[in-house]
Motif scaffolding. Sequence first.
Motif, PDB file in Angstrom:
ATOM      1  N   GLY A  57      49.065  25.568  -3.432  1.00 24.28           N
ATOM      2  CA  GLY A  57      48.037  26.594  -3.452  1.00 24.28           C
ATOM      3  C   GLY A  57      47.610  26.934  -4.871  1.00 24.28           C
ATOM      4  N   ILE A  58      46.374  27.392  -5.010  1.00 23.86           N
ATOM      5  CA  ILE A  58      45.859  27.750  -6.318  1.00 23.86           C
ATOM      6  C   ILE A  58      46.725  28.805  -6.991  1.00 23.86           C
ATOM      7  N   ASP A  59      47.236  29.748  -6.177  1.00 18.11           N
ATOM      8  CA  ASP A  59      48.053  30.818  -6.755  1.00 18.11           C
ATOM      9  C   ASP A  59      49.367  30.291  -7.323  1.00 18.11           C
ATOM     10  N   GLU A  60      49.783  29.075  -6.921  1.00 18.57           N
ATOM     11  CA  GLU A  60      51.040  28.498  -7.404  1.00 18.57           C
ATOM     12  C   GLU A  60      50.834  27.553  -8.591  1.00 18.57           C
ATOM     13  N   ILE A  61      49.591  27.178  -8.846  1.00 15.52           N
ATOM     14  CA  ILE A  61      49.309  26.231  -9.923  1.00 15.52           C
ATOM     15  C   ILE A  61      49.376  26.940 -11.272  1.00 15.52           C
ATOM     16  N   SER A  62      50.096  26.339 -12.209  1.00 15.04           N
ATOM     17  CA  SER A  62      50.214  26.912 -13.548  1.00 15.04           C
ATOM     18  C   SER A  62      49.350  26.143 -14.537  1.00 15.04           C
ATOM     19  N   MET A  63      49.111  26.738 -15.682  1.00 15.99           N
ATOM     20  CA  MET A  63      48.355  26.057 -16.726  1.00 15.99           C
ATOM     21  C   MET A  63      49.098  24.791 -17.170  1.00 15.99           C
ATOM     22  N   THR A  64      50.420  24.848 -17.159  1.00 17.35           N
ATOM     23  CA  THR A  64      51.228  23.681 -17.520  1.00 17.35           C
ATOM     24  C   THR A  64      50.992  22.546 -16.528  1.00 17.35           C
ATOM     25  N   ASP A  65      50.917  22.877 -15.231  1.00 13.06           N
ATOM     26  CA  ASP A  65      50.647  21.880 -14.198  1.00 13.06           C
ATOM     27  C   ASP A  65      49.305  21.195 -14.446  1.00 13.06           C
ATOM     28  N   VAL A  66      48.302  22.024 -14.738  1.00 14.07           N
ATOM     29  CA  VAL A  66      46.947  21.492 -14.945  1.00 14.07           C
ATOM     30  C   VAL A  66      46.902  20.578 -16.165  1.00 14.07           C
ATOM     31  N   ALA A  67      47.522  21.011 -17.257  1.00 16.23           N
ATOM     32  CA  ALA A  67      47.528  20.206 -18.481  1.00 16.23           C
ATOM     33  C   ALA A  67      48.177  18.845 -18.227  1.00 16.23           C
TER      34      ALA A  67
END
Length: 217
Positions: free
Chosen positions: A32-42
């Motif tokens: 879920g979007i609420d579980e995604i972190s900036m670290t995950d995205v990077a």
Amino acid sequence: MPKISAPTIAAHRAQTRERIVAAVAELTRTQGIDEISMTDVAAEAGITRTALYNYFPDKPALLLAFTDQVTTDIMARYTEELPRHSSAAQRLAAFVRFQIEGIVEHPHPAAAELGASLGPAAYQALADHVAPMQRMLAAILTEGAAEGEFRTVPAESAAKLVLAMIGAQRLPLLRGEATLAEAHTLVTEFTLRALGVDTGTATRATEAGFATQSQTK
């Protein structure tokens, strides 16, 4: 410093930004979007977290960019895939289909939930991003009434109700309690019947809207 593969720094930044937003889209398929972190995205985008912050200062800004891209894609898809001479009922059915498919392709919390976690400013920005789709749906309702297919209703208010019904299918779809076809049929036929469309026409329009494929106009 990352290797620049584009001809200019501006083009490189644009490519990297696209890669970041695409990374969010990919991550939403597994969490879920609420579980995604900036670290995950990077990590998914293949850049450092520090580099990510050069493009998006925080998670709300990143999610707003992602939402904007999803909205743009849905509207472009509607324009490209809908047969030019479709009835208003078929246009509405196709609109509902694209919205419901978007929920499955990019699972995310409802706007109210995102607003609660990201703050009122982000919630208002999210609402602003939904506005183009609401206007598109209102136009379909207005055109349908003018063409004699639909009973006349307050288009803006009715569009909000239809979008709310689509949003209500989010949890059943994500939990596997409803299929795409079931959710699409429920929302589309209910809406068309409420607009005064007879049962047979509503059923045919629903089936045509769900089966719409990309084609040359």
